[in-house]
Design a protein around this motif. Structure first.
Motif, PDB file in Angstrom:
ATOM      1  N   LYS A  89       3.605  16.402  -2.716  1.00  0.00           N
ATOM      2  CA  LYS A  89       3.773  16.703  -1.299  1.00  0.00           C
ATOM      3  C   LYS A  89       2.637  16.080  -0.488  1.00  0.00           C
ATOM      4  N   ILE A  90       3.016  15.388   0.577  1.00  0.00           N
ATOM      5  CA  ILE A  90       2.026  14.794   1.477  1.00  0.00           C
ATOM      6  C   ILE A  90       2.268  15.395   2.860  1.00  0.00           C
ATOM      7  N   ARG A  91       1.339  16.194   3.322  1.00  0.00           N
ATOM      8  CA  ARG A  91       1.508  16.872   4.605  1.00  0.00           C
ATOM      9  C   ARG A  91       1.407  15.873   5.755  1.00  0.00           C
ATOM     10  N   VAL A  92       2.229  16.112   6.791  1.00  0.00           N
ATOM     11  CA  VAL A  92       2.271  15.225   7.954  1.00  0.00           C
ATOM     12  C   VAL A  92       1.533  15.887   9.110  1.00  0.00           C
ATOM     13  N   ASP A  93       0.594  15.157   9.711  1.00  0.00           N
ATOM     14  CA  ASP A  93      -0.138  15.634  10.884  1.00  0.00           C
ATOM     15  C   ASP A  93       0.234  14.756  12.078  1.00  0.00           C
ATOM     16  N   PRO A  94       1.125  15.227  12.967  1.00  0.00           N
ATOM     17  CA  PRO A  94       1.587  14.405  14.088  1.00  0.00           C
ATOM     18  C   PRO A  94       0.670  14.433  15.315  1.00  0.00           C
ATOM     19  N   THR A  95      -0.526  15.022  15.198  1.00  0.00           N
ATOM     20  CA  THR A  95      -1.393  15.209  16.363  1.00  0.00           C
ATOM     21  C   THR A  95      -1.648  13.906  17.113  1.00  0.00           C
ATOM     22  N   TRP A  96      -1.823  12.799  16.384  1.00  0.00           N
ATOM     23  CA  TRP A  96      -2.115  11.513  17.038  1.00  0.00           C
ATOM     24  C   TRP A  96      -0.999  11.122  17.991  1.00  0.00           C
TER      25      TRP A  96
ATOM     26  N   GLY B 225      -8.168  19.007  -1.419  1.00  0.00           N
ATOM     27  CA  GLY B 225      -7.498  18.427  -2.566  1.00  0.00           C
ATOM     28  C   GLY B 225      -6.076  17.969  -2.312  1.00  0.00           C
ATOM     29  N   GLU B 226      -5.549  18.205  -1.074  1.00  0.00           N
ATOM     30  CA  GLU B 226      -4.182  17.825  -0.751  1.00  0.00           C
ATOM     31  C   GLU B 226      -4.161  16.650   0.226  1.00  0.00           C
TER      32      GLU B 226
ATOM     33  N   ALA C  17      10.989   7.857   6.687  1.00  0.00           N
ATOM     34  CA  ALA C  17       9.978   6.857   6.339  1.00  0.00           C
ATOM     35  C   ALA C  17       8.812   7.075   7.285  1.00  0.00           C
ATOM     36  N   ILE C  18       7.615   7.105   6.745  1.00  0.00           N
ATOM     37  CA  ILE C  18       6.450   7.406   7.564  1.00  0.00           C
ATOM     38  C   ILE C  18       5.284   6.509   7.173  1.00  0.00           C
ATOM     39  N   CYS C  19       4.605   6.031   8.187  1.00  0.00           N
ATOM     40  CA  CYS C  19       3.481   5.114   7.990  1.00  0.00           C
ATOM     41  C   CYS C  19       2.263   5.690   8.695  1.00  0.00           C
ATOM     42  N   GLY C  20       1.098   5.637   8.057  1.00  0.00           N
ATOM     43  CA  GLY C  20      -0.112   6.163   8.676  1.00  0.00           C
ATOM     44  C   GLY C  20      -1.306   6.030   7.757  1.00  0.00           C
ATOM     45  N   ASN C  21      -2.329   6.803   8.036  1.00  0.00           N
ATOM     46  CA  ASN C  21      -3.543   6.788   7.232  1.00  0.00           C
ATOM     47  C   ASN C  21      -3.598   8.079   6.411  1.00  0.00           C
ATOM     48  N   ILE C  22      -4.342   8.048   5.302  1.00  0.00           N
ATOM     49  CA  ILE C  22      -4.425   9.196   4.396  1.00  0.00           C
ATOM     50  C   ILE C  22      -5.821   9.810   4.440  1.00  0.00           C
ATOM     51  N   ARG C  23      -5.842  11.150   4.478  1.00  0.00           N
ATOM     52  CA  ARG C  23      -7.091  11.877   4.253  1.00  0.00           C
ATOM     53  C   ARG C  23      -6.799  13.011   3.280  1.00  0.00           C
ATOM     54  N   ILE C  24      -7.803  13.448   2.583  1.00  0.00           N
ATOM     55  CA  ILE C  24      -7.650  14.525   1.605  1.00  0.00           C
ATOM     56  C   ILE C  24      -8.296  15.781   2.157  1.00  0.00           C
ATOM     57  N   GLU C  25      -7.502  16.853   2.268  1.00  0.00           N
ATOM     58  CA  GLU C  25      -7.998  18.143   2.732  1.00  0.00           C
ATOM     59  C   GLU C  25      -7.786  19.181   1.638  1.00  0.00           C
TER      60      GLU C  25
ATOM     61  N   VAL D 138       0.849  -1.184   0.000  1.00  0.00           N
ATOM     62  CA  VAL D 138       0.000   0.000   0.000  1.00  0.00           C
ATOM     63  C   VAL D 138       0.890   1.242   0.000  1.00  0.00           C
ATOM     64  N   HIS D 139       1.346   1.627  -1.176  1.00  0.00           N
ATOM     65  CA  HIS D 139       2.184   2.811  -1.303  1.00  0.00           C
ATOM     66  C   HIS D 139       1.451   3.909  -2.071  1.00  0.00           C
ATOM     67  N   GLU D 140       0.230   3.632  -2.487  1.00  0.00           N
ATOM     68  CA  GLU D 140      -0.570   4.621  -3.186  1.00  0.00           C
ATOM     69  C   GLU D 140      -1.202   5.573  -2.179  1.00  0.00           C
ATOM     70  N   VAL D 141      -1.373   6.830  -2.588  1.00  0.00           N
ATOM     71  CA  VAL D 141      -1.994   7.836  -1.734  1.00  0.00           C
ATOM     72  C   VAL D 141      -3.479   7.895  -2.072  1.00  0.00           C
ATOM     73  N   ILE D 142      -4.283   7.198  -1.263  1.00  0.00           N
ATOM     74  CA  ILE D 142      -5.724   7.075  -1.511  1.00  0.00           C
ATOM     75  C   ILE D 142      -6.476   7.528  -0.269  1.00  0.00           C
ATOM     76  N   ASP D 143      -7.455   8.373  -0.429  1.00  0.00           N
ATOM     77  CA  ASP D 143      -8.236   8.905   0.691  1.00  0.00           C
ATOM     78  C   ASP D 143      -8.849   7.773   1.512  1.00  0.00           C
TER      79      ASP D 143
END
Length: 277
Positions: free
Chosen positions: A125-132, A219-220, A209-217, A42-47
């Motif tokens: 560019k994939i923005r990183v949200d470290p809040t979790w 369009g980004e 290297a970063i692993c997590g879940n993707i969301r679209i905000e 799973v290396h694709e960026v999918i919402d």
């Protein structure tokens, strides 16, 4: 006759055991998440889907007070991991690597300062949200740090500084709390030079290297963490992160099993006459 001293010792060991059980479980969960995502390719960026991404850091907005908390800020700092410590009375630690003896210290708070930063992946560019990371470790931001309750030490919880979900290998910066008092919520200035704040940064241009879940905000894409798919960050790539997690699982698991065996032995010694085999 029940030996109360042994039972009290058993309670102490029980708390110690729970601490390492928690560490083992967290490391295992992080390892399972990374293994699952990579094995499924799973290396694709999918919402709404998990992703494993490796790329260079791009800083759009530097982390809070990075110029004060981090040395060598020639390149922008997107985030930094920090911890606050105070000296442990009459305790020394032998550092075999540097061949010296230093004062033992206790971490009383830790957290992560971050601005807005992204990872470049396939020219996107994939923005990183470290809040979790902050929320799951009950951590705080540096601006909220207080010097109250310094003697409180949760023996079971894992601080963000020691978390298996983030592995930074950059050089540590050390400041006294007195030097950074204006950046925190600390008002009392007495004795703060004995309390330290250490930090490890994520610089612009660093490959992570970063692993997590993707969301679209708007369009980004944004990568973030959930309990099902923890956000995990490593400066040593996924191979280095997996090796580190394997070591943590084995080390903490062995300590947990050893401490648990002590509890079982003491329990049997005190209550063997009531046990039916």
């Amino acid at each position: 006759m029940v030996n109360l001293a042994e039972l009290a010792f058993c309670g102490f060991i029980g708390i110690f055991s729970l601490r390492f059980a928690n560490r083992t479980a967290r490391s295992a969960r992080a390892f399972r998440s990374i293994f699952r995502i990579e094995s499924d390719k799973v290396h694709e960026v999918i919402d709404g889907e998990p992703a494993a991404i490796e790329g260079a850091v791009i800083v759009d907005e530097p982390a809070y007070a990075a110029d004060r908390t981090v040395d060598h800020t020639d390149s922008a700092v997107g985030a930094y991991l920090w911890r606050a410590t105070f000296p442990k009375s009459n305790k020394k630690v032998i550092n075999f690597k540097n061949r010296n003896i230093r004062q033992a210290r206790i971490t009383f708070a830790s957290g992560m300062g971050f601005g807005e930063f992204s990872v470049a992946n396939n020219k996107r560019k994939i923005r990183v949200d470290p809040t979790w990371l902050l929320e799951s470790h009950e951590s705080t931001r540096l601006a909220e740090l207080t010097a109250h309750g310094l003697n409180s030490d949760n023996a079971i919880a894992i601080s963000l500084w020691d978390s298996p979900h983030i592995r930074l290998t950059s050089t540590k910066t050390k400041r006294t709390l007195d030097q950074l008092r204006d950046l925190t919520n600390t008002r009392d200035s007495k004795g703060l030079d004995s309390y330290h704040i250490e930090s490890k940064p994520i610089h612009e241009g660093t490959t992570i290297a970063i692993c997590g879940n993707i969301r679209i905000e708007q369009g980004e894409p944004v990568i973030y963490g959930t309990d099902e798919t923890p956000l995990t960050i490593s400066e040593q790539g996924f191979d280095g992160l997996r090796n580190s997690l394997r070591f943590k699982i084995v080390k903490n698991g062995l300590v947990f099993l050893f401490s648990l065996s002590i509890i079982v032995f003491i329990f049997i010694e005190n209550f063997h006459e009531y046990l039916i085999f």
